[in-house]
Motif scaffolding. Structure first.
Motif, PDB file in Angstrom:
ATOM      1  N   THR A  33       0.867  -1.174   0.000  1.00  0.00           N
ATOM      2  CA  THR A  33       0.000   0.000   0.000  1.00  0.00           C
ATOM      3  C   THR A  33       0.907   1.228   0.000  1.00  0.00           C
ATOM      4  OG1 THR A  33      -0.131   0.399   2.386  1.00  0.00           O
ATOM      5  CG2 THR A  33      -1.581  -1.334   1.486  1.00  0.00           C
ATOM      6  N   VAL A  69      -5.345   3.151   0.177  1.00  0.00           N
ATOM      7  CA  VAL A  69      -4.694   2.687  -1.055  1.00  0.00           C
ATOM      8  C   VAL A  69      -4.574   3.794  -2.092  1.00  0.00           C
ATOM      9  CG1 VAL A  69      -5.280   0.256  -0.780  1.00  0.00           C
ATOM     10  CG2 VAL A  69      -6.922   1.790  -1.869  1.00  0.00           C
ATOM     11  N   THR A  70      -4.697   5.042  -1.678  1.00  0.00           N
ATOM     12  CA  THR A  70      -4.679   6.162  -2.615  1.00  0.00           C
ATOM     13  C   THR A  70      -3.558   7.120  -2.259  1.00  0.00           C
ATOM     14  OG1 THR A  70      -7.094   5.988  -2.840  1.00  0.00           O
ATOM     15  CG2 THR A  70      -6.050   8.021  -3.622  1.00  0.00           C
ATOM     16  N   ILE A  75      -0.775   3.098  -8.782  1.00  0.00           N
ATOM     17  CA  ILE A  75      -1.471   1.819  -8.661  1.00  0.00           C
ATOM     18  C   ILE A  75      -0.585   0.893  -7.836  1.00  0.00           C
ATOM     19  CG2 ILE A  75      -2.572  -0.092  -9.872  1.00  0.00           C
ATOM     20  CD1 ILE A  75      -3.825   2.603 -10.496  1.00  0.00           C
ATOM     21  N   TYR A  76      -1.058   0.485  -6.670  1.00  0.00           N
ATOM     22  CA  TYR A  76      -0.297  -0.393  -5.778  1.00  0.00           C
ATOM     23  C   TYR A  76      -0.787  -1.832  -5.906  1.00  0.00           C
ATOM     24  CZ  TYR A  76       1.248   3.945  -3.592  1.00  0.00           C
ATOM     25  OH  TYR A  76       1.789   5.179  -3.374  1.00  0.00           O
ATOM     26  N   THR A  79      -4.223  -2.063  -4.727  1.00  0.00           N
ATOM     27  CA  THR A  79      -5.235  -1.361  -5.514  1.00  0.00           C
ATOM     28  C   THR A  79      -6.117  -2.330  -6.283  1.00  0.00           C
ATOM     29  OG1 THR A  79      -3.691   0.493  -5.801  1.00  0.00           O
ATOM     30  CG2 THR A  79      -5.607   0.431  -7.249  1.00  0.00           C
ATOM     31  N   ALA A  83     -10.085  -2.538  -5.900  1.00  0.00           N
ATOM     32  CA  ALA A  83     -10.939  -2.141  -7.023  1.00  0.00           C
ATOM     33  C   ALA A  83     -11.966  -3.223  -7.337  1.00  0.00           C
ATOM     34  CB  ALA A  83     -10.088  -1.836  -8.244  1.00  0.00           C
ATOM     35  N   TRP A 119     -14.022   6.896  -6.909  1.00  0.00           N
ATOM     36  CA  TRP A 119     -12.712   6.298  -6.670  1.00  0.00           C
ATOM     37  C   TRP A 119     -12.332   5.367  -7.818  1.00  0.00           C
ATOM     38  CZ3 TRP A 119     -10.769   1.339  -6.106  1.00  0.00           C
ATOM     39  CH2 TRP A 119      -9.439   1.273  -5.671  1.00  0.00           C
ATOM     40  N   THR A 123      -9.082   5.956 -10.227  1.00  0.00           N
ATOM     41  CA  THR A 123      -8.102   4.885 -10.379  1.00  0.00           C
ATOM     42  C   THR A 123      -7.960   4.486 -11.841  1.00  0.00           C
ATOM     43  OG1 THR A 123      -8.671   4.081  -8.167  1.00  0.00           O
ATOM     44  CG2 THR A 123      -7.448   2.583  -9.590  1.00  0.00           C
ATOM     45  N   GLU A 149       1.363  -3.851 -11.493  1.00  0.00           N
ATOM     46  CA  GLU A 149       0.108  -3.472 -10.838  1.00  0.00           C
ATOM     47  C   GLU A 149      -0.815  -2.720 -11.801  1.00  0.00           C
ATOM     48  OE1 GLU A 149       3.109  -4.596  -8.213  1.00  0.00           O
ATOM     49  OE2 GLU A 149       3.178  -2.819  -9.506  1.00  0.00           O
TER      50      GLU A 149
END
Length: 270
Positions: A33, A69-70, A75-76, A79, A83, A119, A123, A149
């Protein structure tokens, strides 16, 4: 950005796993994260709280969970399963029921459904074709190959789109608009191009009714990218905003062209 291997198995194209299966079957504690590698242990509890039957509690839980996670348009590892979870609960009764009625005893609050869609939209834009092109210009042609990712998220766009698509006809305009703006970057996936004609109709309806600056900019950009003339769809505010963006971009380019100094005593005009 990391290059470590994702620990969430991709679902079959267009199919979303059940949200509980995601919570129970993902090795959250091993995922990266914004806090670093192996820091996702708090995510399943945070995500489960989004489904609290009290809409205010669920809305606050959504803000808390998604914040984990933001960070900086990245993009982790975490994520991707987050999602999938968000997409999987869009139609859950706790998300859909009772979030749009207000009375004297309950002050207005932002619907959780809108937060989740926004969100997903943000993303998806962080992993869209423009971001890939930018990454390839600055990091080399193998940018996406090294960014596992982002690649994993992009592969999942059809499955996420399937959940978002059904909300394009929602009774609430705020939900409809949020769903449509989320659908735009998701529809860049090659298997979704057939939906473009349908999305153009939604774009025209949004532009005819919405005054939201962010939504209008996203939709106008999409229409132009899809090859449509938008001159009859823009209003005076749209034109003024475009002129301002052009001016700011020119000032930014001028600032960088002078080695980041240019005689300015302040930060560049971003």
């Amino acid at each position: 950005m990391t290059t470590s291997r994702s620990r969430t198995e991709n679902p079959r194209l267009h199919a979303l796993p059940h949200y509980q299966a995601l919570l129970d079957g993902t090795d959250w504690a091993s995922l990266e994260t914004p806090s670093g590698p192996g820091t996702g242990e708090a995510l399943p509890t945070a995500l489960a709280r989004i489904l609290d039957p009290d809409p205010v509690t669920g809305s606050a839980a959504a803000t808390d969970a998604l914040r984990k996670v933001t960070h900086q348009n990245t993009i982790y590892e975490a994520t991707v399963p987050v999602a999938l979870y968000v997409a999987a609960i869009l139609h859950h009764p706790a998300i859909a029921a009772g979030h749009f009625s207000h009375d004297a005893d309950n002050p207005p609050h932002r619907p959780t459904l809108v937060k989740l869609l926004e969100w997903l939209s943000a993303t998806a834009y962080d992993a869209d074709d423009e971001c890939v092109a930018h990454g390839e210009r600055h990091c080399g042609e193998n940018f996406l190959g090294d960014y596992e990712e982002m690649r994993a998220f992009r592969d999942l766009r059809p499955a996420i789109f399937s959940a978002v698509h059904s909300l394009l006809g929602h009774d609430n305009a705020e939900v409809r608009h949020a769903a449509f703006v989320a659908a735009i970057p998701l529809a860049e996936h090659p298997v979704l191009t057939a939906h473009r004609a349908e999305l153009v109709g939604h774009a025209r309806r949004l532009l005819a009714t919405s005054t939201d600056r962010y939504n209008r900019d996203r939709v106008l950009d999409a229409m132009k990218a899809w090859g449509h003339d938008t001159s009859d769809l823009q209003n005076a505010d749209d034109i003024a905003a475009r002129e301002r963006y052009v001016r700011l971009n020119a000032e930014r380019d001028s600032w960088w062209a002078t080695d980041g100094t240019g005689g300015y005593s302040e930060d560049p005009p971003f």
